[in-house]
Scaffold this active site. Sequence first.
Site, PDB file in Angstrom:
ATOM      1  N   ASP A  30       0.839  -1.215   0.000  1.00 29.71           N
ATOM      2  CA  ASP A  30       0.000   0.000   0.000  1.00 29.71           C
ATOM      3  C   ASP A  30       0.868   1.256   0.000  1.00 29.71           C
ATOM      4  OD1 ASP A  30      -2.380   1.385  -0.039  1.00 29.71           O
ATOM      5  OD2 ASP A  30      -2.693   1.273   2.134  1.00 29.71           O
ATOM      6  N   GLY A  31       0.337   2.341  -0.555  1.00 22.61           N
ATOM      7  CA  GLY A  31       1.012   3.636  -0.475  1.00 22.61           C
ATOM      8  C   GLY A  31       1.575   4.158  -1.792  1.00 22.61           C
ATOM      9  N   GLY A  33      -0.020   5.570  -4.262  1.00 22.23           N
ATOM     10  CA  GLY A  33      -0.626   6.864  -4.579  1.00 22.23           C
ATOM     11  C   GLY A  33      -0.003   7.980  -3.763  1.00 22.23           C
ATOM     12  N   ARG A  34       0.178   7.721  -2.457  1.00 27.87           N
ATOM     13  CA  ARG A  34       0.765   8.735  -1.577  1.00 27.87           C
ATOM     14  C   ARG A  34       2.208   9.044  -1.974  1.00 27.87           C
ATOM     15  NH1 ARG A  34      -1.389   5.754   3.613  1.00 27.87           N
ATOM     16  NH2 ARG A  34      -2.026   4.329   1.942  1.00 27.87           N
ATOM     17  N   ARG A  43      -0.635   9.300  -9.989  1.00 19.32           N
ATOM     18  CA  ARG A  43      -0.646   8.050  -9.215  1.00 19.32           C
ATOM     19  C   ARG A  43       0.036   6.894  -9.961  1.00 19.32           C
ATOM     20  NH1 ARG A  43      -4.034   7.452  -4.907  1.00 19.32           N
ATOM     21  NH2 ARG A  43      -4.350   5.277  -5.450  1.00 19.32           N
ATOM     22  N   HIS A  47       2.555   3.591  -8.960  1.00 17.09           N
ATOM     23  CA  HIS A  47       2.383   2.162  -9.264  1.00 17.09           C
ATOM     24  C   HIS A  47       3.605   1.624 -10.007  1.00 17.09           C
ATOM     25  CE1 HIS A  47      -1.566   2.395  -7.648  1.00 17.09           C
ATOM     26  NE2 HIS A  47      -2.103   3.070  -8.652  1.00 17.09           N
ATOM     27  N   TRP A  79     -11.661  -2.366  -8.077  1.00 14.84           N
ATOM     28  CA  TRP A  79     -12.395  -2.119  -9.334  1.00 14.84           C
ATOM     29  C   TRP A  79     -13.154  -0.808  -9.267  1.00 14.84           C
ATOM     30  CZ3 TRP A  79     -10.927  -4.813 -13.322  1.00 14.84           C
ATOM     31  CH2 TRP A  79     -10.551  -6.142 -13.198  1.00 14.84           C
ATOM     32  N   ARG A  81     -12.048   2.018  -8.407  1.00 14.84           N
ATOM     33  CA  ARG A  81     -11.184   3.181  -8.686  1.00 14.84           C
ATOM     34  C   ARG A  81     -11.491   3.743 -10.076  1.00 14.84           C
ATOM     35  NH1 ARG A  81      -5.326   2.428  -5.820  1.00 14.84           N
ATOM     36  NH2 ARG A  81      -6.155   1.706  -3.833  1.00 14.84           N
ATOM     37  N   LEU A 141      11.174 -20.232  -4.676  1.00 12.79           N
ATOM     38  CA  LEU A 141      10.092 -19.402  -4.131  1.00 12.79           C
ATOM     39  C   LEU A 141       8.812 -19.545  -4.967  1.00 12.79           C
ATOM     40  CD1 LEU A 141       9.194 -16.882  -2.332  1.00 12.79           C
ATOM     41  CD2 LEU A 141       9.944 -15.485  -4.256  1.00 12.79           C
ATOM     42  N   SER A 206      -7.975  -4.808   5.071  1.00 13.76           N
ATOM     43  CA  SER A 206      -8.556  -4.512   3.748  1.00 13.76           C
ATOM     44  C   SER A 206      -8.930  -5.772   2.956  1.00 13.76           C
ATOM     45  CB  SER A 206      -7.599  -3.636   2.932  1.00 13.76           C
ATOM     46  OG  SER A 206      -7.381  -2.404   3.592  1.00 13.76           O
TER      47      SER A 206
HETATM   48  C1  IPE Z   1      -5.273  -2.778  -0.224  1.00 15.14           C
HETATM   49  O1  IPE Z   1      -4.986  -1.459  -0.395  1.00 15.14           O
HETATM   50  C2  IPE Z   1      -5.332  -3.478  -1.557  1.00 15.14           C
HETATM   51  C3  IPE Z   1      -4.055  -3.696  -2.207  1.00 15.14           C
HETATM   52  C4  IPE Z   1      -2.892  -3.408  -1.699  1.00 15.14           C
HETATM   53  C5  IPE Z   1      -4.137  -4.313  -3.511  1.00 15.14           C
HETATM   54  P1  IPE Z   1      -6.132  -0.356  -0.561  1.00 15.14           P
HETATM   55  O2  IPE Z   1      -5.448   0.953  -0.741  1.00 15.14           O
HETATM   56  O3  IPE Z   1      -7.064  -0.759  -1.652  1.00 15.14           O
HETATM   57  O4  IPE Z   1      -6.888  -0.450   0.815  1.00 15.14           O
HETATM   58  P2  IPE Z   1      -7.736   0.622   1.624  1.00 15.14           P
HETATM   59  O5  IPE Z   1      -8.737   1.193   0.645  1.00 15.14           O
HETATM   60  O6  IPE Z   1      -6.779   1.663   2.095  1.00 15.14           O
HETATM   61  O7  IPE Z   1      -8.359  -0.131   2.754  1.00 15.14           O
HETATM   62  C1  IPE Z   2      -1.440   0.284  -3.443  1.00  9.43           C
HETATM   63  O1  IPE Z   2      -1.276   1.645  -3.437  1.00  9.43           O
HETATM   64  C2  IPE Z   2      -1.656  -0.275  -4.831  1.00  9.43           C
HETATM   65  C3  IPE Z   2      -3.008  -0.801  -5.064  1.00  9.43           C
HETATM   66  C4  IPE Z   2      -3.977  -0.813  -4.203  1.00  9.43           C
HETATM   67  C5  IPE Z   2      -3.251  -1.370  -6.374  1.00  9.43           C
HETATM   68  P1  IPE Z   2      -2.491   2.645  -3.410  1.00  9.43           P
HETATM   69  O2  IPE Z   2      -2.857   2.983  -4.830  1.00  9.43           O
HETATM   70  O3  IPE Z   2      -3.607   2.126  -2.596  1.00  9.43           O
HETATM   71  O4  IPE Z   2      -1.811   3.892  -2.727  1.00  9.43           O
HETATM   72  P2  IPE Z   2      -2.475   4.898  -1.671  1.00  9.43           P
HETATM   73  O5  IPE Z   2      -3.079   4.103  -0.581  1.00  9.43           O
HETATM   74  O6  IPE Z   2      -3.502   5.681  -2.431  1.00  9.43           O
HETATM   75  O7  IPE Z   2      -1.329   5.730  -1.210  1.00  9.43           O
HETATM   76 MG    MG Z   3      -4.087   2.357  -0.628  1.00  5.84          MG
END
Ligand code: IPE
Ligand code: IPE
Ligand code: MG
Length: 255
Positions: A30-31, A33-34, A43, A47, A79, A81, A141, A206
């Site tokens: 996660d993270g 986007g941030r 964003r 990725h 989905w 998004r 692995l 999540s």
């Molecule tokens: C969890 O991250 C899903 C994946 C890492 C694929 P999200 O960004 O979708 O989760 P929430 O919305 O913060 O709970």
């Molecule tokens: C995780 O990063 C990647 C996926 C969920 C596909 P995010 O896209 O959720 O990044 P944030 O949470 O917005 O920072």
């Molecule tokens: Mg996220």
Amino acid sequence: MPAAQKPFSCNVDVTTPAANLPRHVAIIMDGNGRWANQRGLPRLEGHRAGAESVRAIVRACGELGIGYLTLYAFSSENWSRPKAEVSALMHLLEFYLQREVAELDKSNVRLAAIGRIHELPESAQRQLQKGIEALRKNNGLTLVLALSYGGRAEIVDAVRSIARDVKTGALDIADINEDSISQRLYTRDIPDPDLLVRTSGEMRVSNFLLWQVSYAEIHVTDTLWPDFRKPQLLAAIDDYSKRQRRFGGVAPNEA
Ligand code: IPE
Ligand code: IPE
Ligand code: MG
């Protein structure tokens, strides 16, 4: 002795000699986007950088002798998004598979996927099948990609399968047990995760591997996924190696 039970040895300061490697590491990546936002980037750039972390972590897990690495790459809920982001993520998946399979093969990595794979675009499904096939004979692995994955959806699918078997008489209600459920999950051939890592600091699961993480050790780090590389993985494993797992019992020195 399976590779995962080899004594822990890597260049982190592990003080407990009995510390063991987790056999199965599962990561909520996660993270992205941030990470991009912090840099004033779209964003998608987050990725892309995240895909480089995937490369690094897969390589590191292979080198460490970890048995299974499950990466939460796309959830059932993702989905929802914006269309452009979903489509960019699907393209990135295809690109990753195309580019990495030869390298994964060299590293003896096997590939598997969990989730409602039929919901992915056909070209992504084809690329995934090609990768799984090409790496089928490897025995290092096992990289498990969770795609269009939701823990609740997985349990729904398992319940449907049980209901079908009860209806046809193949399964007696009295014989339904934890194993009947485990054996109908997408992860039927995969041991439960020992270590669950979540990047970017959110304290939630999540909808990831709800059934399977019952006794996983949880490591949450503030590091954003694109910044999560081998040193951060080693820190997570170091944290894991210091935990005392009890599975509902008592500590051995109290038994
Ligand atoms: C969890 O991250 C899903 C994946 C890492 C694929 P999200 O960004 O979708 O989760 P929430 O919305 O913060 O709970
Ligand atoms: C995780 O990063 C990647 C996926 C969920 C596909 P995010 O896209 O959720 O990044 P944030 O949470 O917005 O920072
Ligand atoms: Mg996220």
